[in-house]
Design an enzyme around this catalytic site. Structure first.
Site, PDB file in Angstrom:
ATOM      1  N   SER A  77      96.951   0.674 -35.665  1.00 54.54           N
ATOM      2  CA  SER A  77      96.851   1.910 -35.238  1.00 54.54           C
ATOM      3  C   SER A  77      96.351   2.170 -33.837  1.00 54.54           C
ATOM      4  CB  SER A  77      96.104   2.870 -36.177  1.00 54.54           C
ATOM      5  OG  SER A  77      95.908   4.154 -35.566  1.00 54.54           O
ATOM      6  N   TYR A 131      88.303   3.820 -41.034  1.00 48.91           N
ATOM      7  CA  TYR A 131      89.644   3.654 -40.813  1.00 48.91           C
ATOM      8  C   TYR A 131      90.191   2.933 -39.512  1.00 48.91           C
ATOM      9  CZ  TYR A 131      94.763   4.714 -40.148  1.00 48.91           C
ATOM     10  OH  TYR A 131      95.854   4.267 -39.760  1.00 48.91           O
TER      11      TYR A 131
END
Length: 258
Positions: free
Chosen positions: A137, A149
């Site tokens: 990401s 995350y």
């Protein structure tokens, strides 16, 4: 001649489904790995009917050690492509999140990527060819929003880059795809409010899949789909990290997600 095989984790929606449909169109047999058996069966039936390929359904909850072992065992028998796509984010603050939920996130986003890649590589190296695609990401390149995350995706990027060096000359390639905001179920499932994100920052699934696979074909280790995210990550490497965190906070409201 037998068709090549691609194993894809988390294919029932979003990017995973996009990669499954693309590899099916390209003539690969598929192994689809996810928790939701009904959605796996529906996708498998669709891909068989549309492309005349073989599709193996492998139900597995990658938060569980036994399930990861089952998938690793399948990989050890040999595939040509592994797409480590499964992953999830969570809403709320780190200090109020359930420790078990935080651990589950790392089990899927990090441990699963490590174990499945380790299982896939020996047969790929023995064959002198193979491709591993790890879905990371932009959050792994520009931290400052969700702490765990972002950290998990930064691990995926670093792991991929380091392993790419080790695989040089083997005929096996490994790549990290770093998308930004993509129109999928990801944020809805996590309970994250995305209404503050400008329209220009959103990407489509098919565009991400097509651009990332074009980058894979060119041998790029890190793929960053979307011109806006290429520019953002380039600028992010040049300015102080405090500025990057402030911009992330302004665009996406860094509070309220882990």
């Amino acid at each position: 001649m037998p068709r090549p095989v691609a194993l894809i984790t988390g294919p029932t929606a979003g990017l995973g489904a996009g990669y499954a449909r693309r590899y099916a169109r390209d003539g690969y047999d598929l192994v689809l790995v996810a928790r939701d058996v009904a959605r796996l069966d529906d996708l498998a039936a669709e891909l068989r009917a549309a492309n005349g390929i073989g599709v193996e359904v492998l139900p597995a909850d990658l938060t569980e050690r036994g399930a990861r072992t089952t998938v690793a065992d399948r990989l050890s028998t040999g595939v040509q492509v592994l797409v480590n796509n499964a992953g999830f984010g969570t809403s709320g603050e780190f200090w109020t999140a359930e420790p078990a939920q935080l651990q589950a996130q790392l089990d899927v986003n990090v441990t699963s990527v490590m174990q499945l890649t380790r299982a896939a590589l020996p047969s790929m190296i023995a064959a002198g060819s193979g491709t591993v695609i790890n879905i990371a990401s932009v959050a792994g390149l520009l931290s400052g929003r969700g702490s765990t995350y972002s950290a998990s995706k930064a691990w995926v990027v670093s792991f991929t880059e380091g392993l790419a060096n080790g695989l040089a000359g083997t005929g096996v390639s490994i790549h990290a795809v770093c998308p930004g905001f993509v129109h999928t179920e990801f944020h809805q499932r996590a309970g994250i409010d995305m209404t503050s994100i400008p329209n220009i920052m959103w990407l489509g699934v098919d565009d991400v899949v097509a651009e990332s696979l074009a980058d894979v074909a060119k041998g790029k280790i890190i793929s960053i789909p979307g011109l806006q995210y290429k520019l953002l990550t380039t600028v992010g490497r040049l300015v102080p990290r405090g500025v990057v965190r402030a911009v992330n906070n302004g665009i996406g409201r860094s509070r309220g997600r882990t």
